[in-house]
Structures are given as C-alpha cells and as structure tokens.
Design a protein around this motif. Structure first.
Motif, short mmCIF file in Angstrom:
data_model
loop_
_atom_site.label_atom_id
_atom_site.label_comp_id
_atom_site.label_asym_id
_atom_site.label_seq_id
_atom_site.Cartn_x
_atom_site.Cartn_y
_atom_site.Cartn_z
N GLU A 1 -0.13 2.44 -8.54
CA GLU A 1 1.05 3.25 -8.25
C GLU A 1 2.21 2.39 -7.76
OE1 GLU A 1 1.57 6.66 -8.66
OE2 GLU A 1 -0.22 6.37 -9.88
N PHE A 2 1.90 1.32 -7.02
CA PHE A 2 2.96 0.43 -6.54
C PHE A 2 3.62 -0.30 -7.70
CE2 PHE A 2 4.26 -3.67 -4.47
CZ PHE A 2 5.30 -3.14 -3.71
N ASN B 1 7.62 0.03 -9.14
CA ASN B 1 8.47 -1.16 -9.15
C ASN B 1 8.41 -1.84 -10.53
OD1 ASN B 1 9.26 -1.73 -6.07
ND2 ASN B 1 7.14 -0.99 -6.14
N PRO B 2 8.90 -1.17 -11.55
CA PRO B 2 8.79 -1.71 -12.92
C PRO B 2 9.57 -3.00 -13.12
CG PRO B 2 10.25 0.18 -12.87
CD PRO B 2 9.60 0.12 -11.52
N ASP B 3 10.53 -3.29 -12.26
CA ASP B 3 11.34 -4.49 -12.40
C ASP B 3 10.73 -5.70 -11.72
OD1 ASP B 3 11.75 -3.15 -9.97
OD2 ASP B 3 13.62 -4.23 -9.61
N GLY C 1 10.77 -11.10 -3.83
CA GLY C 1 10.15 -9.78 -3.88
C GLY C 1 9.15 -9.62 -4.99
N ASN C 2 8.78 -10.71 -5.64
CA ASN C 2 7.74 -10.71 -6.65
C ASN C 2 6.54 -11.48 -6.13
OD1 ASN C 2 9.25 -9.64 -9.28
ND2 ASN C 2 10.64 -11.01 -8.21
N GLY C 3 5.48 -11.59 -6.94
CA GLY C 3 4.38 -12.44 -6.54
C GLY C 3 3.04 -11.74 -6.47
#
Length: 302
Positions: free
Chosen positions: A111-112, A116-118, A88-90
């Motif tokens: 904004e996205f 999603n700060p994590d 879910g990263n990248g």
C-alpha cells in the motif's frame, strides 16, 4: 590518498595518453602528471611506463587498477544509494514477528508503494518467526529501521505506536470439561493445567497480566515459544491455553471460548528507536502506517 588522483589514475590507465586523459578529465596535462607522480610517490611504486608517445601500466599498475576500480564502483554505488535515500527513495529495513509478517506488514509495504508511485521504494524483511524480544534487540542493534511486534516490556528507548490488535481466547481439547461452554471467566480456568508462552514472548506479559488481575495463577505445565505448537499441544490434551484467535484453531480438534473477565486483547505495535536519525523514506513510511486504517474480513487482526 586523494580520491581524485585515483580517478585520474583509472582514466589514464584506460586511455594510455596524458593529453587525451587530461582533456577527458577537464584538467591540464601538468596537473594530471603531478597527480600521478604524487600517487606513485605515496605508493613508492611505478604505475606507468612509457610506450612511445603513450604510457602503459606496469605489472603493479595492472594489479592496482583492478582494486581501485572495484573500490570506486563500490563507493559510487554507496553514494548513489545514499543520495537516493536522502531524496526520499531507497530501501526500508523492517523487522517483524511471524503473525504480522504473513498478512499485515506485506499489505502495508504494498500500500505504501501504491501511495507513492513517484518513489523508488524497496524493502528488506528481517526476523520473521522471531520473538518480539529478539525483534526489539535487532532494532536496538540497528539491524533495521523499524519493527512490528508486541510491546516487550516498557523500554524508554523505544517509541511504540499501536497499529493493530488481536483477540485472545481460551483453547481447550474437545473432551475437556469446559468444551461445552462458549465463554468463560478466567478464574474458572484455574483448576486446570495451562500451557504458557515462553517468557521472552510478548504474549507472556499480556497473559501474566490477565492472571494478575484476578490475583491467581494456574499450574503451568509447559512454556512454548510458538503459538501453533501451543495449539497442537492443547489439541492432544496436554493442557489448556490462552492463545491468539487464529485460523489454525479451526483445523484442530479444539474448542475456543471467549474470555469475559477480564477481557483480553493483544496489541501490536510499530517500534522505532527514540531520538535516532531516520531517512526521509522511513519517516514517510512511519507516518503512512500511523494513519493507515487496517481491516480484515477474517477478523484475525483488526
């Protein structure tokens, strides 16, 4: 060629001792010896030679080491990136037209990230300044994951989701007979020469459909790709044009009129290829955009 054998080779090349290398690799010394022998047999080249109790690289071993280290570093980086993407990263590759690339898409990107700060999120932005047809083709060529553009013709392979819209107005020179008006019906513009957008532009289909609704078509004296160029030509008296309502019109010697019949609207879409695999991060971004409520104090895009 066995990937593990290549990693064994690199470790031995740096430690120059079979026992130490085997211990670091958590394998037996005979297993390491067999792996190096297999590698040398496959290459038909000696990679190591004895130096007392140690081993050192041959001339060919030194050349091979550099190439193997480069390849393994590239492979490890790619694997790490894929694992990050799968978690879910990248990186998200985005294609977009200029009007959306100046305000709307950068806002969504920021904004996205805030939502999603994590997550470790990065972007690559492509095609800004291109036509919608070019953006769609880039999407089909897998140049990017997702696109923001006009709906360029109905394409069953593309999933279009409306995300924003923009008013269209009639732009005329200040000395034009219609310049005294604040609104106009499209049929009232037919006696005057028009400047049209290029046929590859998503705007062209919209404007053509407006004239199709009144069953008449004006004299087209020019076809242009860029909306700012169209505005400049109108300002210099070359013709009138149905054009997006944009800030630059406030700085040019033109008058804009609201079109009342038919009422025009330019829609913008998020586009992706149907049935294709999207990384978890891209799926999350699509869902975020679909649910995002965008407003602009300028009324430029709403």
């Amino acid at each position: 060629m066995n990937l593990h054998h290549l990693r064994y080779f690199v470790t031995l090349a740096h430690l120059e001792h079979y026992t130490k290398a085997a211990k670091q690799l958590s394998i037996t010394q005979p297993s390491l010896s067999h792996a190096i022998a297999s590698l040398e047999d496959e290459l038909n080249v000696r990679l190591f030679e004895k130096d007392g109790r140690n081993v050192i690289l041959t001339r060919w071993g030194k050349i091979f080491l550099k190439d193997v280290e480069d390849i393994l570093a590239h492979l490890d980086s790619s694997v790490a990136n894929l694992k990050m993407t799968g978690s879910g990263n990248g990186t998200i590759d985005i294609g977009c037209i200029r009007v959306l690339g100046s305000i709307y898409v950068p806002l969504l990107m920021r904004e996205f990230i805030k939502a999603n700060p994590d997550k470790n999120i990065s972007y690559r932005l492509h095609g800004v300044g291109g036509l919608s047809a070019e953006i769609i083709q880039g999407l089909k060529n897998r140049q990017y994951d997702i696109a923001f553009c006009s709906k360029y013709k109905d394409d069953p392979s593309i999933d279009f989701t409306k995300v924003a819209s923009q008013d269209l107005v009639l732009a005329v020179p200040l000395d034009h007979p219609l310049a005294s008006r604040d609104e106009v019906k499209l049929k009232e513009t037919l006696p005057y020469p028009h400047i049209f957008f290029d046929r590859r532009s998503g705007l062209r289909d919209i404007i053509d459909s407006l004239f199709a609704q009144i069953h008449s078509y004006p004299d087209c004296i020019m076809e242009i790709e860029e909306d700012m160029v169209v505005a400049g030509l109108v300002a210099e008296g070359f013709g009138i044009a149905v054009i997006p309502e944009m800030h630059i019109l406030e700085d040019l010697p033109v008058k804009t009129l609201r079109i009342t019949e038919p009422v025009p609207e330019r829609n913008f879409y998020m586009a992706s290829i149907k049935g294709t695999y999207l990384a978890p991060l891209v799926v999350s971004f699509k869902e975020f955009v679909s649910n995002y409520q965008y407003t602009s104090s300028s009324g430029y895009i709403f």
